[in-house]
Design a protein around this motif. Sequence first.
Motif, mmCIF file in Angstrom:
data_model
loop_
_atom_site.group_PDB
_atom_site.id
_atom_site.type_symbol
_atom_site.label_atom_id
_atom_site.label_comp_id
_atom_site.label_asym_id
_atom_site.label_seq_id
_atom_site.Cartn_x
_atom_site.Cartn_y
_atom_site.Cartn_z
ATOM 1 N N ARG A 199 -21.311 -2.229 -42.341
ATOM 2 C CA ARG A 199 -20.476 -2.554 -41.190
ATOM 3 C C ARG A 199 -20.873 -1.715 -39.974
ATOM 4 N NH1 ARG A 199 -14.343 -2.565 -43.289
ATOM 5 N NH2 ARG A 199 -15.050 -0.651 -44.301
ATOM 6 N N GLU A 200 -21.341 -0.500 -40.218
ATOM 7 C CA GLU A 200 -21.755 0.367 -39.116
ATOM 8 C C GLU A 200 -22.973 -0.204 -38.400
ATOM 9 O OE1 GLU A 200 -19.180 2.405 -41.829
ATOM 10 O OE2 GLU A 200 -21.078 1.375 -42.203
ATOM 11 N N GLU A 201 -23.950 -0.651 -39.170
ATOM 12 C CA GLU A 201 -25.142 -1.241 -38.563
ATOM 13 C C GLU A 201 -24.791 -2.545 -37.850
ATOM 14 O OE1 GLU A 201 -29.633 -1.472 -38.289
ATOM 15 O OE2 GLU A 201 -28.083 0.067 -38.345
ATOM 16 N N ALA A 202 -23.914 -3.338 -38.454
ATOM 17 C CA ALA A 202 -23.496 -4.590 -37.825
ATOM 18 C C ALA A 202 -22.787 -4.322 -36.504
ATOM 19 C CB ALA A 202 -22.583 -5.375 -38.763
ATOM 20 N N ALA A 203 -21.943 -3.303 -36.474
ATOM 21 C CA ALA A 203 -21.229 -2.970 -35.247
ATOM 22 C C ALA A 203 -22.186 -2.498 -34.164
ATOM 23 C CB ALA A 203 -20.180 -1.889 -35.530
ATOM 24 N N ALA A 204 -23.198 -1.724 -34.565
ATOM 25 C CA ALA A 204 -24.191 -1.254 -33.597
ATOM 26 C C ALA A 204 -24.969 -2.424 -33.002
ATOM 27 C CB ALA A 204 -25.141 -0.266 -34.266
ATOM 28 N N ASP A 224 -16.229 -6.395 -38.793
ATOM 29 C CA ASP A 224 -14.777 -6.421 -38.872
ATOM 30 C C ASP A 224 -14.256 -6.925 -40.217
ATOM 31 O OD1 ASP A 224 -14.758 -5.522 -36.296
ATOM 32 O OD2 ASP A 224 -14.413 -7.496 -35.405
ATOM 33 N N ALA A 225 -15.160 -7.201 -41.164
ATOM 34 C CA ALA A 225 -14.744 -7.726 -42.455
ATOM 35 C C ALA A 225 -13.878 -6.700 -43.188
ATOM 36 C CB ALA A 225 -15.954 -8.078 -43.302
ATOM 37 N N PRO A 226 -12.836 -7.145 -43.862
ATOM 38 C CA PRO A 226 -11.984 -6.207 -44.610
ATOM 39 C C PRO A 226 -12.726 -5.626 -45.807
ATOM 40 C CG PRO A 226 -11.356 -8.481 -45.089
ATOM 41 C CD PRO A 226 -12.362 -8.544 -43.980
#
Length: 227
Positions: A199-204, A224-226
């Motif tokens: 999720r961190e890489e996706a957010a970046a 943002d996936a739970p």
Amino acid sequence: MSGEAGGRVGRTLSVVTGLYAGAPEALWPGKPQSAIAKRPVVGRAQLSPEGLDVDAQADRRVHGGVDKALHHYPADHYPVWAEESPDRAERFRAGGFGENISTMGLTERDLCLGDVIAIGDAEVEVSHGRRPCWKLNAHLEQPDLAARMQKNGRTGWYYRVRRPGEIGVGDALILKGRPQPDWPLARVIGALFNPRLTREEAAAAAALPELAEAWRKDFRRIADAPD
């Protein structure tokens, strides 16, 4: 070389060796029309924010538009595809994947997201990689081609147009700017199709201002996936 290497502004990246355009056709019985069967453009062509004036798309919901004005596929990849699928080797040639521009010596590893490039009288910006669909499979008669392309990252990429102008075979591709040297296109493409993307890489990735909106939404969905 990496996306960061060879990033000197003013450097000639490659030369246009092929320019292609097409029109919607009924290519497969019972299936929607497609403009994937591109043909060489004779002479120069005008490039506008919506693409080449001699080109068209059958389904504007998923093809064309400002973030997909021009599709570039490296001819460097075709010999590899031919080696992997020798029974279809004759199909793997420049223009064969429905691209608008073909070059040699420039791949997804050599560019970064957001790279600004002058081509002829025009100036373009790398917006995202290609997400291949069933039409590529049908066109090349390879049912698993799109899946293989996503896995190996040999997708090609799209440009948005910053300055309209005429382009043609023989035009140099000159690097005018590199705002995201830490994001080689190969990294962006590999991230989107990585089933284990964090999720961190996706957010970046989603935060990159130069990224096409369609891919931004995909990265944001992963970020943002739970749990």
